[in-house]
Design a protein around this motif. Structure first.
Motif, PDB file in Angstrom:
ATOM      1  N   LEU A  59       0.828  -1.213   0.000  1.00  0.00           N
ATOM      2  CA  LEU A  59       0.000   0.000   0.000  1.00  0.00           C
ATOM      3  C   LEU A  59       0.862   1.263   0.000  1.00  0.00           C
ATOM      4  CD1 LEU A  59      -2.793  -0.842   2.596  1.00  0.00           C
ATOM      5  CD2 LEU A  59      -3.063  -0.541   0.143  1.00  0.00           C
ATOM      6  N   GLY A  60       2.161   1.091   0.197  1.00  0.00           N
ATOM      7  CA  GLY A  60       3.062   2.235   0.233  1.00  0.00           C
ATOM      8  C   GLY A  60       3.505   2.608   1.626  1.00  0.00           C
ATOM      9  N   CYS A  61       3.210   1.781   2.581  1.00  0.00           N
ATOM     10  CA  CYS A  61       3.587   2.054   3.962  1.00  0.00           C
ATOM     11  C   CYS A  61       4.972   1.463   4.216  1.00  0.00           C
ATOM     12  CB  CYS A  61       2.557   1.449   4.906  1.00  0.00           C
ATOM     13  SG  CYS A  61       2.671   2.101   6.568  1.00  0.00           S
ATOM     14  N   ASN A  62       5.980   2.329   4.227  1.00  0.00           N
ATOM     15  CA  ASN A  62       7.344   1.869   4.433  1.00  0.00           C
ATOM     16  C   ASN A  62       8.038   2.805   5.401  1.00  0.00           C
ATOM     17  OD1 ASN A  62       9.658   0.411   4.202  1.00  0.00           O
ATOM     18  ND2 ASN A  62      10.251   1.279   2.241  1.00  0.00           N
ATOM     19  N   PRO A  63       8.338   2.411   6.616  1.00  0.00           N
ATOM     20  CA  PRO A  63       8.188   1.067   7.152  1.00  0.00           C
ATOM     21  C   PRO A  63       6.712   0.684   7.272  1.00  0.00           C
ATOM     22  CG  PRO A  63       8.779   2.563   8.917  1.00  0.00           C
ATOM     23  CD  PRO A  63       8.833   3.349   7.626  1.00  0.00           C
ATOM     24  N   CYS A  64       6.490  -0.598   7.449  1.00  0.00           N
ATOM     25  CA  CYS A  64       5.104  -1.091   7.395  1.00  0.00           C
ATOM     26  C   CYS A  64       4.268  -0.681   8.596  1.00  0.00           C
ATOM     27  CB  CYS A  64       5.091  -2.600   7.211  1.00  0.00           C
ATOM     28  SG  CYS A  64       5.812  -3.508   8.589  1.00  0.00           S
ATOM     29  N   VAL A  65       4.890  -0.248   9.681  1.00  0.00           N
ATOM     30  CA  VAL A  65       4.138   0.200  10.852  1.00  0.00           C
ATOM     31  C   VAL A  65       4.700   1.507  11.369  1.00  0.00           C
ATOM     32  CG1 VAL A  65       3.401  -2.095  11.588  1.00  0.00           C
ATOM     33  CG2 VAL A  65       5.558  -1.187  12.446  1.00  0.00           C
ATOM     34  N   PRO A  66       3.901   2.333  11.986  1.00  0.00           N
ATOM     35  CA  PRO A  66       2.460   2.171  12.112  1.00  0.00           C
ATOM     36  C   PRO A  66       1.752   2.481  10.800  1.00  0.00           C
ATOM     37  CG  PRO A  66       3.106   4.272  13.051  1.00  0.00           C
ATOM     38  CD  PRO A  66       4.376   3.565  12.644  1.00  0.00           C
ATOM     39  N   ALA A  67       0.692   1.775  10.561  1.00  0.00           N
ATOM     40  CA  ALA A  67      -0.164   2.011   9.399  1.00  0.00           C
ATOM     41  C   ALA A  67      -1.548   2.375   9.933  1.00  0.00           C
ATOM     42  CB  ALA A  67      -0.238   0.778   8.520  1.00  0.00           C
ATOM     43  N   ILE A  68      -2.038   3.542   9.533  1.00  0.00           N
ATOM     44  CA  ILE A  68      -3.266   4.073  10.113  1.00  0.00           C
ATOM     45  C   ILE A  68      -4.376   4.136   9.074  1.00  0.00           C
ATOM     46  CG2 ILE A  68      -4.317   6.063  11.248  1.00  0.00           C
ATOM     47  CD1 ILE A  68      -0.599   5.670  11.421  1.00  0.00           C
ATOM     48  N   PHE A  69      -5.525   3.612   9.457  1.00  0.00           N
ATOM     49  CA  PHE A  69      -6.735   3.657   8.637  1.00  0.00           C
ATOM     50  C   PHE A  69      -7.785   4.436   9.414  1.00  0.00           C
ATOM     51  CE2 PHE A  69      -4.396   0.110   7.050  1.00  0.00           C
ATOM     52  CZ  PHE A  69      -4.748  -0.038   5.725  1.00  0.00           C
ATOM     53  N   ILE A  70      -8.425   5.382   8.744  1.00  0.00           N
ATOM     54  CA  ILE A  70      -9.524   6.137   9.348  1.00  0.00           C
ATOM     55  C   ILE A  70     -10.721   6.031   8.419  1.00  0.00           C
ATOM     56  CG2 ILE A  70     -10.344   8.403  10.115  1.00  0.00           C
ATOM     57  CD1 ILE A  70      -7.425   9.121  10.728  1.00  0.00           C
ATOM     58  N   GLY A  71     -11.840   5.595   8.975  1.00  0.00           N
ATOM     59  CA  GLY A  71     -13.040   5.421   8.164  1.00  0.00           C
ATOM     60  C   GLY A  71     -12.847   4.402   7.051  1.00  0.00           C
ATOM     61  N   GLY A  72     -11.999   3.412   7.299  1.00  0.00           N
ATOM     62  CA  GLY A  72     -11.749   2.358   6.308  1.00  0.00           C
ATOM     63  C   GLY A  72     -10.768   2.729   5.213  1.00  0.00           C
ATOM     64  N   HIS A  73     -10.229   3.942   5.270  1.00  0.00           N
ATOM     65  CA  HIS A  73      -9.296   4.409   4.236  1.00  0.00           C
ATOM     66  C   HIS A  73      -7.890   4.513   4.816  1.00  0.00           C
ATOM     67  CE1 HIS A  73     -12.618   5.321   1.582  1.00  0.00           C
ATOM     68  NE2 HIS A  73     -13.204   5.946   2.594  1.00  0.00           N
ATOM     69  N   PHE A  74      -6.911   4.087   4.029  1.00  0.00           N
ATOM     70  CA  PHE A  74      -5.523   4.179   4.451  1.00  0.00           C
ATOM     71  C   PHE A  74      -5.097   5.636   4.473  1.00  0.00           C
ATOM     72  CE2 PHE A  74      -0.931   3.984   3.162  1.00  0.00           C
ATOM     73  CZ  PHE A  74      -0.469   3.538   4.386  1.00  0.00           C
ATOM     74  N   VAL A  75      -4.687   6.117   5.635  1.00  0.00           N
ATOM     75  CA  VAL A  75      -4.264   7.506   5.802  1.00  0.00           C
ATOM     76  C   VAL A  75      -2.759   7.629   5.636  1.00  0.00           C
ATOM     77  CG1 VAL A  75      -4.152   9.423   7.438  1.00  0.00           C
ATOM     78  CG2 VAL A  75      -6.214   8.049   7.291  1.00  0.00           C
ATOM     79  N   GLY A  76      -2.031   6.640   6.103  1.00  0.00           N
ATOM     80  CA  GLY A  76      -0.587   6.671   5.972  1.00  0.00           C
ATOM     81  C   GLY A  76       0.092   6.183   7.224  1.00  0.00           C
ATOM     82  N   SER A  77       1.321   6.647   7.387  1.00  0.00           N
ATOM     83  CA  SER A  77       2.145   6.249   8.513  1.00  0.00           C
ATOM     84  C   SER A  77       2.369   7.457   9.426  1.00  0.00           C
ATOM     85  CB  SER A  77       3.465   5.691   7.991  1.00  0.00           C
ATOM     86  OG  SER A  77       4.156   5.026   9.007  1.00  0.00           O
TER      87      SER A  77
END
Length: 102
Positions: A59-77
């Protein structure tokens, strides 16, 4: 990827973390301070954690954590969420997702 989609759609705020990550701890603290009760998924404590980490990277999250979703949508790190918080739009995203109320 299906597991990520499924988990990220079940709550207003979902955060994928690792228990040993200091940035993950800081992001969780920020959401709690704003009054949100995010669903936390610790990848290092999940049997499918490595698989989910690969999906988050795709999804483009590098590093892979933290990965945040708000309202079911990927917001980022971390940097994405901190930028949203600094410019004042994170709180509105949380309100729109019904994660917090005024």
């Amino acid at each position: 990827m299906d597991k990520i989609r499924d988990l990220s759609s079940k709550r207003a705020v979902v955060i994928f973390t690792k228990s040993s990550c200091c940035m993950c701890h800081s992001i969780k603290a920020l959401f709690y301070e704003l009054g949100a009760s995010p669903a936390i998924h610790e990848l290092d404590q999940d049997s499918r954690g490595n698989e989910m980490a690969l999906a988050l990277r795709s999804l483009g999250c590098n590093p892979c954590v933290p990965a945040i979703f708000i309202g079911g949508h990927f917001v980022g790190s971390t940097k994405d969420v901190i930028s949203l918080h600094v410019n004042g739009s994170l709180k509105q995203l949380l309100i729109n997702a019904k994660a917090i109320w005024l």
